[in-house]
Design an enzyme around this catalytic site. Structure first.
Site, PDB file in Angstrom:
ATOM      1  N   THR A 253       0.839  -1.185   0.000  1.00 20.12           N
ATOM      2  CA  THR A 253       0.000   0.000   0.000  1.00 20.12           C
ATOM      3  C   THR A 253       0.885   1.250   0.000  1.00 20.12           C
ATOM      4  OG1 THR A 253      -1.915   1.039   1.066  1.00 20.12           O
ATOM      5  CG2 THR A 253      -0.251   0.079   2.530  1.00 20.12           C
TER       6      THR A 253
ATOM      7  N   LYS B 136       3.531   1.359  -3.763  1.00 26.61           N
ATOM      8  CA  LYS B 136       2.945   0.637  -4.896  1.00 26.61           C
ATOM      9  C   LYS B 136       3.685   0.865  -6.208  1.00 26.61           C
ATOM     10  CE  LYS B 136      -1.924   0.266  -3.494  1.00 26.61           C
ATOM     11  NZ  LYS B 136      -3.316   0.541  -3.941  1.00 26.61           N
TER      12      LYS B 136
ATOM     13  N   ASP C 252      -6.119  -4.292  -7.666  1.00 34.73           N
ATOM     14  CA  ASP C 252      -7.022  -3.154  -7.445  1.00 34.73           C
ATOM     15  C   ASP C 252      -8.040  -3.024  -8.565  1.00 34.73           C
ATOM     16  OD1 ASP C 252      -6.079  -2.262  -4.994  1.00 34.73           O
ATOM     17  OD2 ASP C 252      -4.627  -0.883  -5.866  1.00 34.73           O
TER      18      ASP C 252
ATOM     19  N   ALA D  60      -4.083  10.511  -8.804  1.00 36.49           N
ATOM     20  CA  ALA D  60      -3.183  10.100  -9.876  1.00 36.49           C
ATOM     21  C   ALA D  60      -2.152   9.088  -9.392  1.00 36.49           C
ATOM     22  CB  ALA D  60      -2.475  11.329 -10.459  1.00 36.49           C
ATOM     23  N   GLY D  61      -2.417   8.431  -8.263  1.00 35.49           N
ATOM     24  CA  GLY D  61      -1.518   7.426  -7.729  1.00 35.49           C
ATOM     25  C   GLY D  61      -1.860   6.032  -8.221  1.00 35.49           C
TER      26      GLY D  61
ATOM     27  N   GLY E 170     -15.691   1.932  -0.497  1.00 37.20           N
ATOM     28  CA  GLY E 170     -14.352   1.384  -0.625  1.00 37.20           C
ATOM     29  C   GLY E 170     -14.189   0.011  -0.006  1.00 37.20           C
TER      30      GLY E 170
ATOM     31  N   ARG F 188      -4.809  17.419  -7.458  1.00 36.87           N
ATOM     32  CA  ARG F 188      -4.466  18.734  -6.912  1.00 36.87           C
ATOM     33  C   ARG F 188      -3.101  19.213  -7.397  1.00 36.87           C
ATOM     34  NH1 ARG F 188      -5.566  17.150  -0.826  1.00 36.87           N
ATOM     35  NH2 ARG F 188      -4.606  15.284  -1.697  1.00 36.87           N
TER      36      ARG F 188
END
Length: 272
Positions: free
Chosen positions: A61, A65, A101, A126-127, A239, A149
């Protein structure tokens, strides 16, 4: 007994140990899922630890990642395509990296009956999680806009996903949403970490009628985004549902058997 670890920083908040240990118990497997807080400088030593015979693999996590693949023996196509690894497993003694994921995201949408083909979707973030979500959405035929952001990170994600096969969907970059920005979208996906500590990802931004809301943040309580969407009667995908389904796929990679989904679902802190 063999161990499976969650590698990241922080990890104390994770609900995966209860879920995965319930799965091991349901099948009578003598394994244990444990938290292993790992700072960036300690990552190589942690990956070396996974090579022990008493370890089945790990979940990965934040913030590792996108960095862990270089320490592994091989990386599966899905993880390469996304550019992030969230599951490490062993085959013939080699450490391999995959990403569950996207599978978890798609399964969560399917369970809630949320169709995205031909729909306009705004993805926040954007990860690694955003990469997985964007990939699934494009393959399903959605038109996707990415907002972050830090705009340069959204641009970088768009560039990284440019060659991903799509089914009629388009990929663009959008500004971080203001008060009226959601009017042009059908689905909102929060793929940031905002909400993990009870913060509102879009304070003051109305969730228009007909907007479906998806949050990848998996915590014991509902995130403010999901609570707000449900209070308004919007379609909301929690989630925890994505956590359940991506965890089930990871379980298969570690053990070679299908996950006991009912036992894993029952171990979550609230119904999903």
């Amino acid at each position: 007994m063999a161990s499976v670890f969650l590698i990241g920083d922080p990890v104390a908040h994770s609900l995966s140990p209860a879920m995965q240990n319930a799965a091991f118990a349901a099948l009578g497997l003598p394994h244990r899922y444990e938290l292993l807080r790992t700072e960036e400088g300690d990552l190589p030593a942690t990956i070396a630890r996974l090579r022990g015979e008493d370890v089945l693999g790990a979940n990965v996590t934040i913030p590792h990642k996108e960095r862990v693949a270089r320490l592994l023996d091989a990386t599966e196509e899905e993880a390469l395509r996304i550019g992030a690894v969230n599951t490490i497993f062993k085959r013939a003694g080699a450490l391999r990296g995959d990403n569950t994921d996207g599978i978890g995201f798609a399964a969560a949408l399917a369970e809630r009956g949320l169709e995205v083909a031909g729909r306009r979707v705004l993805v926040l973030g954007a990860g690694g999680a955003a990469r997985a979500c964007v990939g699934q959405l494009l393959r399903a035929g959605a038109s996707v806009a990415i907002a972050n952001r830090t705009p340069s990170r959204a641009q970088a994600l768009r560039a990284a996903m440019r060659d991903l096969p799509a089914t009629g969907g388009a990929l663009s970059v959008a500004a971080w949403p203001g008060p009226d920005a959601l009017a042009r979208y059908d689905v909102l996906v929060n793929a940031t970490a905002l909400g993990m500590r009870g913060e509102d990802v879009l304070p003051g931004v109305p969730l228009r009628e007909g907007l479906a809301v998806v949050d990848v943040v998996a915590i014991a309580a509902e995130t403010p985004l999901i609570a707000h969407a449900r209070a308004l009667g919007r379609v909301a995908v929690d989630g925890l549902l994505m956590l359940l389904h991506q965890g089930a796929q990871a379980f298969r990679l570690w053990t070679g058997v299908d996950a006991p989904l009912a036992a894993m679902r029952a171990a979550l802190p609230r119904p999903v």
